[in-house]
Design an enzyme around this catalytic site. Structure first.
Site, short mmCIF file in Angstrom:
data_model
loop_
_atom_site.label_atom_id
_atom_site.label_comp_id
_atom_site.label_asym_id
_atom_site.label_seq_id
_atom_site.Cartn_x
_atom_site.Cartn_y
_atom_site.Cartn_z
N THR A 113 0.81 -1.21 0.00
CA THR A 113 0.00 0.00 0.00
C THR A 113 0.84 1.26 0.00
O THR A 113 1.95 1.28 0.56
CB THR A 113 -0.91 0.01 1.25
OG1 THR A 113 -1.52 1.30 1.36
CG2 THR A 113 -0.13 -0.25 2.53
N TYR A 137 -2.05 0.46 9.81
CA TYR A 137 -2.28 -0.25 8.55
C TYR A 137 -1.00 -0.25 7.71
O TYR A 137 -0.51 -1.31 7.29
CB TYR A 137 -3.44 0.42 7.79
CG TYR A 137 -3.57 -0.06 6.37
CD1 TYR A 137 -3.82 -1.39 6.08
CD2 TYR A 137 -3.43 0.83 5.30
CE1 TYR A 137 -3.92 -1.83 4.77
CE2 TYR A 137 -3.54 0.40 4.00
CZ TYR A 137 -3.78 -0.93 3.73
OH TYR A 137 -3.87 -1.36 2.44
#
Ligand code: UDP
Length: 329
Positions: A113, A137
């Protein structure tokens, strides 16, 4: 693949079957949907951290490559439940990588990501820029990248980490889309507001250091993202070296621009409030995707925000028609 009952994974499963691959989906259905898995794929309901279950799949089906899509992906949730994110994204990935190395897998593609970059000093972001995640995250995914690098050096596993920017849109053929039970992503929320499933939506913060004060993201059509995976797979199975690459178009849109484009597609205004900032949001993330283009020959085919929004809206409507829609919270 793991996570083949989820958003990106289900699109990848269709694309790989179209290209003539045999596909096996391992998914625990914690957030995915059984009906999202193409009928022609083998489906195994298991947690990716379940080493026995995954080893049996690898042995039984002679798997040569693994695409690891399964994971938790909601930035604000990761701020509230960091340990869940390290458990699911980091520890389960560690178990999976170990099982894959023991099972003789030749190529491993990891869904990483843009959140690994944190709040970068400049955009567009290239892969040489520092990785300093600002939320759990991003940190949970970055740890898996590091594990893959070390495991690859020690055991020879060829891998690619594809750092997704903001994945959006849906299969133009209408076979797959974003079906998450609880919508948190901007374009999905805008679609639900457009279709009257939510009374209104909020812009989370209009005091960021950006031209209109709202956060800027690089939205990539899921079909182009999946094409990047197919090309990466061919590249790695052909014997090429491991690599880490950004997946985005290199174009940023603000939250306000997304809402305006949705309004243009609809031909009417949306009910929108301005709310406070959401935890963990960096102001601006835009990809420099030169490395992906050069390494695997990727070129976007759906680089069009209106098309992304139309495809997402069509999918959301199809969920309503088919009665598969889970009401918003
Ligand atoms: N956002 C927003 N309203 C919403 C959902 C998201 O203003 O209802 C903003 C969010 O704060 C971020 C951007 O839209 O600045 C993209 O958020 P999203 O959750 O889609 O993706 P992320 O970049 O967090 O992965």
């Amino acid at each position: 693949m793991t996570g083949g009952a989820g958003y990106v994974g289900s699109h990848a499963a269709f694309a790989l079957l179209d290209a003539g691959y045999r596909v096996v989906v391992v998914d625990d259905l914690s957030t995915g949907h059984r009906e999202a898995v193409p009928a022609d794929a083998v489906f195994v309901r298991a947690d990716v951290g379940d080493r026995n279950a995954v080893a049996e799949v690898l042995r039984g089906l002679d798997v040569s490559a693994v695409m690891h899509f399964a994971g938790s992906i909601v930035v604000p949730e990761s701020v509230e439940k960091p340990l869940d994110y390290y458990a699911n994204n980091t520890m389960n990935s560690m178990a999976l990588v170990r099982t894959c190395i023991e099972g003789g897998v030749k190529a491993f593609l990891f869904s990483s990501t843009a959140a690994v970059y944190g709040a970068p000093d400049r955009v567009p972001i290239d892969e040489t820029m520092p990785t300093k995640p600002v939320n759990p995250y991003g940190a949970s995914k970055l740890m898996t990248e590091r594990m893959l690098a070390d495991a690859s050096a020690a055991h020879g596993l060829r891998y690619a980490c594809l750092r997704y920017f903001n994945v959006a849109g849906a299969d133009p053929a209408g076979r797959a889309g974003q079906s998450s039970r609880v919508a948190t992503h901007l374009i999905k929320i805008a679609c639900q507001t457009a279709l009257g499933l939510r009374p209104r939506m909020s812009v989370f913060g209009d005091d960021y250091p950006t031209p209109d004060g709202t956060c800027i993201r690089d939205y990539i059509h899921v079909t182009d993202l999946v094409a990047a995976h197919e090309q990466t797979l061919t590249h790695l199975l052909g014997g090429a070296d491991s690599f880490i690459a950004n997946c985005g178009y290199g174009k940023g849109y603000s939250v306000k621009q997304i809402i305006e484009t949705m309004e243009k597609v609809l031909g009417r205004p949306l009910p929108v409030d301005i709310a406070g900032r959401r935890a963990g949001d960096p102001p601006e993330l835009v990809a420099d995707s030169t490395l992906l283009r050069k390494t695997v020959g990727w070129a976007p085919k759906h680089d069009d925000l209106e098309q992304i929004i139309r495809n997402a809206l069509d999918w959301e409507e199809s969920l309503i028609r088919s009665g598969r829609l889970v009401p918003a919270e």
